[in-house]
Design a protein around this motif. Sequence first.
Motif, PDB file in Angstrom:
ATOM      1  N   MET A 156       0.829  -1.204   0.000  1.00 44.09           N
ATOM      2  CA  MET A 156       0.000   0.000   0.000  1.00 44.09           C
ATOM      3  C   MET A 156       0.863   1.253   0.000  1.00 44.09           C
ATOM      4  O   MET A 156       0.575   2.231  -0.716  1.00 44.09           O
ATOM      5  N   HIS A 157       1.936   1.240   0.785  1.00 52.25           N
ATOM      6  CA  HIS A 157       2.841   2.394   0.817  1.00 52.25           C
ATOM      7  C   HIS A 157       3.449   2.636  -0.560  1.00 52.25           C
ATOM      8  O   HIS A 157       3.545   3.783  -1.022  1.00 52.25           O
ATOM      9  N   GLU A 158       3.839   1.557  -1.255  1.00 49.14           N
ATOM     10  CA  GLU A 158       4.449   1.710  -2.576  1.00 49.14           C
ATOM     11  C   GLU A 158       3.456   2.295  -3.577  1.00 49.14           C
ATOM     12  O   GLU A 158       3.792   3.203  -4.345  1.00 49.14           O
ATOM     13  N   VAL A 159       2.230   1.788  -3.561  1.00 45.48           N
ATOM     14  CA  VAL A 159       1.237   2.239  -4.536  1.00 45.48           C
ATOM     15  C   VAL A 159       0.879   3.705  -4.320  1.00 45.48           C
ATOM     16  O   VAL A 159       0.837   4.506  -5.270  1.00 45.48           O
ATOM     17  N   ILE A 160       0.625   4.103  -3.075  1.00 46.14           N
ATOM     18  CA  ILE A 160       0.280   5.499  -2.794  1.00 46.14           C
ATOM     19  C   ILE A 160       1.448   6.415  -3.163  1.00 46.14           C
ATOM     20  O   ILE A 160       1.253   7.498  -3.736  1.00 46.14           O
ATOM     21  N   SER A 161       2.656   5.983  -2.874  1.00 42.96           N
ATOM     22  CA  SER A 161       3.826   6.797  -3.219  1.00 42.96           C
ATOM     23  C   SER A 161       3.943   6.982  -4.720  1.00 42.96           C
ATOM     24  O   SER A 161       4.180   8.095  -5.210  1.00 42.96           O
ATOM     25  N   ARG A 210       1.670   7.804   5.725  1.00 42.47           N
ATOM     26  CA  ARG A 210       3.125   7.975   5.736  1.00 42.47           C
ATOM     27  C   ARG A 210       3.648   8.301   4.333  1.00 42.47           C
ATOM     28  O   ARG A 210       4.541   9.137   4.157  1.00 42.47           O
ATOM     29  N   ALA A 211       3.063   7.646   3.317  1.00 36.44           N
ATOM     30  CA  ALA A 211       3.482   7.923   1.940  1.00 36.44           C
ATOM     31  C   ALA A 211       3.183   9.368   1.556  1.00 36.44           C
ATOM     32  O   ALA A 211       4.009  10.039   0.921  1.00 36.44           O
ATOM     33  N   LEU A 212       2.007   9.874   1.939  1.00 33.21           N
ATOM     34  CA  LEU A 212       1.665  11.266   1.636  1.00 33.21           C
ATOM     35  C   LEU A 212       2.565  12.233   2.394  1.00 33.21           C
ATOM     36  O   LEU A 212       3.002  13.258   1.846  1.00 33.21           O
ATOM     37  N   ASP A 213       2.871  11.921   3.668  1.00 29.99           N
ATOM     38  CA  ASP A 213       3.735  12.792   4.461  1.00 29.99           C
ATOM     39  C   ASP A 213       5.132  12.862   3.864  1.00 29.99           C
ATOM     40  O   ASP A 213       5.756  13.940   3.831  1.00 29.99           O
TER      41      ASP A 213
END
Length: 703
Positions: free
Chosen positions: A451-456, A535-538
């Motif tokens: 999920m972190h990778e995709v949002i990033s 965390r990805a957005l931050d």
Amino acid sequence: MADPSSYRPRPGDIPDSPGVYRFRDEHRRVIYVGKAKSLRQRLANYFQDLANLHPRTRTMVTTAASVEWTVVSTEVEALQLEYSWIKEYDPRFNVKYRDDKSYPYLAVTLNEQFPRVQVMRGHKKKGVRYFGPYAHAWAIRDTVDLLLRVFPVRTCSAGVFKNAARTGRPCLLGYIDKCSAPCVGRITPEDHRELAEEFCDFMAGRTGTYLRRLEKQMMEAAEEMEYERAARLRDDIGALKKAMEKNAVVLADATDADLIAVAEDELEAAVQIFHVRGGRVRGQRGWVTDKVEDVTTGALVEHALQQLYGEESGDAVPKEVLVPALPEPVEPVQEWLTGRRGANVSLRIPQRGDKKALMETVQRNAQQSLALHKTRRASDLTTRSRALEEIAEALGLDSAPLRIECYDISHLQGDDVVASMVVFEDGLQRKGEYRRFQIKGFAGQDDVRSMHEVISRRFRRYLAEKERTGEWADGTDGAGGTDGADGADTDGTLAGPEVITDSLKDDDGRPRKFAYPPQLVVVDGGQPQVAAAQRALDELGIDDIAVCGLAKRLEEVWVPGEDDPVVLPRTSEGLYLLQRVRDEAHRFAITYQRAKRAKRFRAGPLDDVPGLGETRKQALIKHFGSVKKLRSATIEQIQEVPGIGRKTAETIAVALAQAAPAAPAVNTATGEIIEDEEPDTTGDSSGEPVTAGVPDERRGQET
């Protein structure tokens, strides 16, 4: 909200000639396309006192941030360019008629060696003769069933046709004389094509010739005392007459015409179209649209004509089009229709007689369609508005989240890990903006990391677009960077109606990939997935997009930094909308994951043979029947296949010898062991891949 005076061009800069103009918003997205006989006079109407403008026109000019125009020579050219740009850019504020269904057509595939009669929907194909549209597919099948007695044209699919040709046995229709069985050579290709053309002639309204011919043959058979043949001809005549009765004569002079009626109020309009061929109603369709500005009935008719005939030519454009009001001016539209048909087209308002009476019937249908649409939409609009307000209140948002993006991760025991992004705007799906991802940063099963990778990746692309267009000049670390692998985030093609194209040229105003930010990001999962997304957005320096997650177990809504979830009532419209968004993301992700898994399962030993393309692989399987039989063939026997030389045959033999024989194939639906085929080249009756061993649901659980 922009001030129109901030981008108003000087009157002297606008040419006083025909042309087409485009309004763009702050993201350079085209939001309105229009044409004018005089660009200077037409554009001046938009830059007057806002209080004097129609409410929707006022919304459009305050949403826009710039206006540009293109000069053309004639009004006909302006009409053609306007249609092309509306189709290309899909502007938000233009009149766009929406079909409430995909209308079925009766199609005859004259572009095939053995033409086939079938039901077709969607875009028309070259070389196919269409009749309709019809309101229901069953009406087509009833008509075809009657006509097959007299015109036994092929109706089977390509697979059934090839199987019958291979076995030498026709299908059931061939045995009951409702198909001439070209698959087994009962009729020559030339005679079968002639039969298909006679079928088309009858459907086009030229019925008298065939009825008189059959009646003559029936009388001759009776005189020769061939009573069984005469009885069959009598039944054929009855079938033709019954098929004709399904379309009653409405215009006695065998007219070919389209009748268009419009019912409207201040906000919406409904259009009904009757297609009359040979004096009979052959098809009917209906559209609805929002009225963006104070548009006249003639202008609504003009837009309907553009959508109806914009991609048609020849006989698909009738020689007579009857309308309730004429566009102003009418000459360019009539000239455009004549150009589409290749012959003169009469565009007029019926004044008396049968045509006026039929127009009144079409008008009643349009009024009923508008009333039904408004009844359905009143509840729908209210529900969607309440759902968005409830979400905003529950999550503490400043305004309703008009654009929502939802993400989901899907895999099978850590293999083929993929992700989906679905988009809802104003509570409705925007399938054209769906995206799908392959997880590239690592291997294995880790939903949080995925999920972190995709949002990033998604929002890195958004920031890169902002930087490229000059909207981002902050220089925050990571904000302006681009991920070189992100260009391949999306696969670019989807099954059925969900088609995503890669021709997104942002300089011309088309929607760009990942260019528009949502007000709310929803993730399928609980607190860990929500924390990863936040965390990805931050890390990218994005602080104006809200994040939440919807956990499946208790349907709890999680927000970042909170130890306890937000619990919405089970009857909440906001919760129902979030569930719809989450379920759509899950469906889209698992469809992509299954497609990748099926492609991997279908891989066979021939895929590893260097230089062996798809065409020659199919030729080998067709020649030998299966990989098992091909494996037992000699090099000389392999060389007998067209296009296979000695060196290639040796390479194939070595590759098949080195490949270990697979386990017996099992049909997952019946449990039957399939011994004649190998599992990498077979499929069960449902279309799912057949795999060796236990069924999919016992080997692992999809997520």
